[in-house]
Design a protein around this motif. Structure first.
Motif, PDB file in Angstrom:
ATOM      1  N   ARG A 170      -0.988 -17.268  -5.600  1.00  0.00           N
ATOM      2  CA  ARG A 170       0.289 -17.125  -4.846  1.00  0.00           C
ATOM      3  C   ARG A 170       0.887 -15.798  -4.510  1.00  0.00           C
ATOM      4  O   ARG A 170       1.132 -15.316  -4.169  1.00  0.00           O
ATOM      5  N   HIS A 171       0.951 -15.421  -5.929  1.00  0.00           N
ATOM      6  CA  HIS A 171       1.298 -13.718  -5.774  1.00  0.00           C
ATOM      7  C   HIS A 171      -0.361 -12.607  -5.916  1.00  0.00           C
ATOM      8  O   HIS A 171       0.533 -11.253  -6.216  1.00  0.00           O
ATOM      9  N   LEU A 172      -1.457 -12.651  -6.248  1.00  0.00           N
ATOM     10  CA  LEU A 172      -1.828 -12.084  -6.494  1.00  0.00           C
ATOM     11  C   LEU A 172      -2.076 -10.901  -5.347  1.00  0.00           C
ATOM     12  O   LEU A 172      -1.892  -9.806  -5.374  1.00  0.00           O
ATOM     13  N   ALA A 173      -2.148 -11.271  -4.254  1.00  0.00           N
ATOM     14  CA  ALA A 173      -2.643 -10.029  -3.400  1.00  0.00           C
ATOM     15  C   ALA A 173      -0.514  -9.487  -2.856  1.00  0.00           C
ATOM     16  O   ALA A 173      -1.080  -8.278  -2.916  1.00  0.00           O
ATOM     17  N   ALA A 174       0.211  -9.521  -3.061  1.00  0.00           N
ATOM     18  CA  ALA A 174       1.562  -8.752  -3.393  1.00  0.00           C
ATOM     19  C   ALA A 174       1.151  -7.586  -5.235  1.00  0.00           C
ATOM     20  O   ALA A 174       1.800  -6.596  -3.834  1.00  0.00           O
ATOM     21  N   ILE A 175       1.312  -8.622  -5.401  1.00  0.00           N
ATOM     22  CA  ILE A 175       1.106  -7.281  -6.574  1.00  0.00           C
ATOM     23  C   ILE A 175      -0.441  -6.698  -6.803  1.00  0.00           C
ATOM     24  O   ILE A 175       0.457  -5.653  -6.831  1.00  0.00           O
ATOM     25  N   HIS A 176      -1.234  -6.885  -6.356  1.00  0.00           N
ATOM     26  CA  HIS A 176      -1.712  -5.670  -6.331  1.00  0.00           C
ATOM     27  C   HIS A 176      -1.879  -5.049  -4.830  1.00  0.00           C
ATOM     28  O   HIS A 176      -2.329  -3.195  -5.334  1.00  0.00           O
ATOM     29  N   GLY A 177      -1.069  -5.584  -3.486  1.00  0.00           N
ATOM     30  CA  GLY A 177      -0.324  -4.914  -3.162  1.00  0.00           C
ATOM     31  C   GLY A 177       0.926  -3.221  -3.242  1.00  0.00           C
ATOM     32  O   GLY A 177       0.055  -2.563  -3.057  1.00  0.00           O
ATOM     33  N   TYR A 178       1.365  -3.913  -4.029  1.00  0.00           N
ATOM     34  CA  TYR A 178       2.562  -2.937  -4.457  1.00  0.00           C
ATOM     35  C   TYR A 178       1.519  -2.076  -5.464  1.00  0.00           C
ATOM     36  O   TYR A 178       2.100  -0.742  -5.490  1.00  0.00           O
ATOM     37  N   VAL A 179       0.681  -2.991  -6.536  1.00  0.00           N
ATOM     38  CA  VAL A 179       0.238  -1.569  -7.541  1.00  0.00           C
ATOM     39  C   VAL A 179      -0.206  -0.378  -6.802  1.00  0.00           C
ATOM     40  O   VAL A 179      -0.259   0.575  -7.234  1.00  0.00           O
ATOM     41  N   MET A 180      -1.402  -1.157  -5.813  1.00  0.00           N
ATOM     42  CA  MET A 180      -1.529   0.352  -4.875  1.00  0.00           C
ATOM     43  C   MET A 180      -1.322   1.445  -4.538  1.00  0.00           C
ATOM     44  O   MET A 180      -1.167   2.304  -4.296  1.00  0.00           O
ATOM     45  N   ARG A 181       0.427   0.474  -3.594  1.00  0.00           N
ATOM     46  CA  ARG A 181       0.752   1.864  -3.177  1.00  0.00           C
ATOM     47  C   ARG A 181       1.268   2.508  -3.926  1.00  0.00           C
ATOM     48  O   ARG A 181       1.644   3.463  -3.640  1.00  0.00           O
ATOM     49  N   LEU A 182       1.572   1.756  -5.115  1.00  0.00           N
ATOM     50  CA  LEU A 182       2.566   2.617  -6.030  1.00  0.00           C
ATOM     51  C   LEU A 182       1.724   3.798  -6.465  1.00  0.00           C
ATOM     52  O   LEU A 182       2.325   5.029  -7.058  1.00  0.00           O
ATOM     53  N   THR A 183       0.374   3.078  -7.372  1.00  0.00           N
ATOM     54  CA  THR A 183       0.048   3.913  -7.679  1.00  0.00           C
ATOM     55  C   THR A 183      -0.763   5.487  -6.822  1.00  0.00           C
ATOM     56  O   THR A 183      -1.232   6.217  -6.785  1.00  0.00           O
ATOM     57  N   HIS A 184      -1.031   4.520  -5.211  1.00  0.00           N
ATOM     58  CA  HIS A 184      -2.312   4.630  -4.250  1.00  0.00           C
ATOM     59  C   HIS A 184      -3.474   5.817  -5.387  1.00  0.00           C
ATOM     60  O   HIS A 184      -3.988   6.891  -5.276  1.00  0.00           O
ATOM     61  N   SER A 185      -3.599   3.879  -6.023  1.00  0.00           N
ATOM     62  CA  SER A 185      -5.114   4.166  -6.072  1.00  0.00           C
ATOM     63  C   SER A 185      -5.814   2.666  -6.564  1.00  0.00           C
ATOM     64  O   SER A 185      -5.290   1.990  -6.900  1.00  0.00           O
ATOM     65  N   HIS A 186      -7.120   2.677  -5.773  1.00  0.00           N
ATOM     66  CA  HIS A 186      -7.652   1.216  -5.765  1.00  0.00           C
ATOM     67  C   HIS A 186      -8.346   1.056  -6.836  1.00  0.00           C
ATOM     68  O   HIS A 186      -7.705   0.143  -7.044  1.00  0.00           O
ATOM     69  N   ALA A 187      -8.442   2.368  -7.986  1.00  0.00           N
ATOM     70  CA  ALA A 187      -9.380   1.987  -9.196  1.00  0.00           C
ATOM     71  C   ALA A 187      -8.241   1.275 -10.172  1.00  0.00           C
ATOM     72  O   ALA A 187      -8.383   0.008 -10.338  1.00  0.00           O
ATOM     73  N   ALA A 235       0.162   7.625  13.733  1.00  0.00           N
ATOM     74  CA  ALA A 235       1.532   7.658  13.084  1.00  0.00           C
ATOM     75  C   ALA A 235       1.091   6.746  11.669  1.00  0.00           C
ATOM     76  O   ALA A 235       1.696   7.054  10.721  1.00  0.00           O
ATOM     77  N   ASN A 236       0.312   5.820  11.584  1.00  0.00           N
ATOM     78  CA  ASN A 236       0.394   4.652  10.490  1.00  0.00           C
ATOM     79  C   ASN A 236      -0.019   5.886   8.930  1.00  0.00           C
ATOM     80  O   ASN A 236       0.221   5.522   8.461  1.00  0.00           O
ATOM     81  N   ALA A 237      -1.566   7.249   9.321  1.00  0.00           N
ATOM     82  CA  ALA A 237      -1.958   7.328   8.662  1.00  0.00           C
ATOM     83  C   ALA A 237      -1.004   8.241   8.657  1.00  0.00           C
ATOM     84  O   ALA A 237      -0.317   9.007   6.964  1.00  0.00           O
ATOM     85  N   ARG A 238       0.572   9.129   9.248  1.00  0.00           N
ATOM     86  CA  ARG A 238       1.159   9.958   9.138  1.00  0.00           C
ATOM     87  C   ARG A 238       1.586   8.947   7.461  1.00  0.00           C
ATOM     88  O   ARG A 238       2.193   9.570   6.589  1.00  0.00           O
ATOM     89  N   LEU A 239       2.411   7.515   7.883  1.00  0.00           N
ATOM     90  CA  LEU A 239       3.474   6.628   7.251  1.00  0.00           C
ATOM     91  C   LEU A 239       2.626   6.554   5.598  1.00  0.00           C
ATOM     92  O   LEU A 239       3.558   6.940   4.956  1.00  0.00           O
ATOM     93  N   ASP A 240       1.692   6.780   5.759  1.00  0.00           N
ATOM     94  CA  ASP A 240       0.298   6.743   4.690  1.00  0.00           C
ATOM     95  C   ASP A 240       0.342   7.742   3.487  1.00  0.00           C
ATOM     96  O   ASP A 240       0.338   7.501   1.978  1.00  0.00           O
ATOM     97  N   ARG A 241       0.532   9.009   4.157  1.00  0.00           N
ATOM     98  CA  ARG A 241       0.050   9.748   3.530  1.00  0.00           C
ATOM     99  C   ARG A 241       1.952  10.216   3.439  1.00  0.00           C
ATOM    100  O   ARG A 241       2.428  10.759   1.811  1.00  0.00           O
ATOM    101  N   ALA A 242       3.038  10.190   3.833  1.00  0.00           N
ATOM    102  CA  ALA A 242       4.476   9.885   4.068  1.00  0.00           C
ATOM    103  C   ALA A 242       5.070   9.114   2.445  1.00  0.00           C
ATOM    104  O   ALA A 242       5.678   9.458   1.484  1.00  0.00           O
ATOM    105  N   LEU A 243       4.092   7.674   2.701  1.00  0.00           N
ATOM    106  CA  LEU A 243       4.148   7.067   1.223  1.00  0.00           C
ATOM    107  C   LEU A 243       3.641   7.300  -0.298  1.00  0.00           C
ATOM    108  O   LEU A 243       4.531   7.769  -0.601  1.00  0.00           O
ATOM    109  N   GLY A 244       2.886   8.299  -0.173  1.00  0.00           N
ATOM    110  CA  GLY A 244       2.136   8.670  -1.053  1.00  0.00           C
ATOM    111  C   GLY A 244       2.934  10.067  -1.458  1.00  0.00           C
ATOM    112  O   GLY A 244       3.042  10.247  -2.967  1.00  0.00           O
ATOM    113  N   GLU A 245       3.540  11.180  -0.673  1.00  0.00           N
ATOM    114  CA  GLU A 245       4.465  11.880  -1.701  1.00  0.00           C
ATOM    115  C   GLU A 245       5.678  11.076  -1.605  1.00  0.00           C
ATOM    116  O   GLU A 245       6.276  12.714  -2.683  1.00  0.00           O
TER     117      GLU A 245
END
Lengths: 178, 109
Positions: free
Chosen positions: A27-44, A117-127
């Motif tokens: 139920r929650h894995l996708a949400a948690i994986h998405g959150y930690v991946m966007r927060l740490t900006h690291s797939h591994a 625009a999405n790529a720009r937002l992805d970069r902005a989020l990471g920064e």
């Protein structure tokens, strides 16, 4: 209601029911994986952190108190603390390309401008500073209320609102850049 | 006043932002991660059970550690009582031993 279901599943997890745990993970894995991946900006790191989050749910199930906190808040707090510890340990932050992990079916109507625009937002989020990034992701993507985000991040609601306002302003400015 | 907008600029930043966020919401976990988590729980379960046993039944290791003391106490209670020592007599005897030794030494030629 999902919160009630989560609480019922957690009661079974406390009794070491692996089937109930599997349901919670599904139920929650996708949400948690998405959150930690966007927060740490690291797939591994995201895979490791998501796994560790759920292993802690299993090993610390007895400490979960339904009624005092919602399961999603408790779960995100574990994931958030693990991620922030990881970010503190490794500076500067790794900057993987997050686009490759974007889920969902590809949209054939996506224009080049939209992709840029999405790529720009992805970069902005990471920064963004980690706290702004966390607040934005928790509210806008994970769907938590400001109060829940305050509980997850151990901040006041006003502080969360301030982080959100700054994060949104930065992203909007980045979108308007040529 | 020039009303032309820059073609590179997004016409509606809020709409674009929302579309981007919607993309993030549709995130999917990598295939196989769920199975790895469940396998890790199965591996960790015996360890957790041992830990549970120790923490939820802490009286067991405490009892195990205290058992020798209890056994010694019970044995001690079961032993017959020693006769009372006459402390004054003992001290007197020791004092006289010293005195007799000195007298013996003096009597030696």
């Amino acid at each position: 209601m999902q919160a009630d279901d989560d609480d019922a599943l957690m009661e079974r997890v406390k009794a070491r029911d692996q089937a109930a745990f599997a349901s919670l993970v599904a139920r929650h894995l996708a949400a948690i994986h998405g959150y930690v991946m966007r927060l740490t900006h690291s797939h591994a790191d995201a895979e490791e952190l998501a796994q560790e989050t759920f292993l802690r749910v299993w090993s610390r199930a007895a400490t979960y108190r339904p009624g005092t906190v919602r399961f999603t808040t408790w779960l995100h707090r574990i994931a958030h603390n693990l991620s922030m510890d990881e970010l503190r340990r490794q500076r500067p932050e790794p900057l993987d390309e997050p686009d490759t992990f974007e889920g969902g079916a590809p949209d054939p109507e996506r224009t080049i401008a939209a992709r840029e625009a999405n790529a720009r937002l992805d970069r902005a989020l990471g920064e963004l500073p980690a706290n702004q990034r966390a607040a934005l992701l928790l509210t806008e993507v994970q769907g938590l209320s400001n109060q829940q985000v305050a509980d997850v991040m151990n901040l006041g609601v006003r502080a969360v609102e301030s982080l959100l306002a700054r994060a949104r302003r930065t992203l909007r400015e980045r979108l308007l850049e040529t | 006043m020039n009303d032309y907008s820059d073609p590179n600029r997004d016409s509606d930043p809020d709409r674009r932002l929302e579309a981007w966020l919607e993309g993030l919401r549709r995130h999917q976990a990598p295939p196989g991660l769920q199975a790895r988590i469940l396998a890790a729980v199965v591996r960790r379960d015996p360890f957790d059970r041992a830990l549970d046993w120790l923490t939820s039944r802490l009286w067991r290791p405490v009892l195990a550690a205290a058992l020798p003391v209890l056994v010694g106490f019970v044995i001690g209670i079961g032993l017959p009582e020693e006769p009372d020592l006459d402390l004054a007599g003992t001290i007197g005897s020791l004092a006289f031993v010293d005195l007799y030794e000195e007298l013996d030494d003096a009597a030696q030629p």
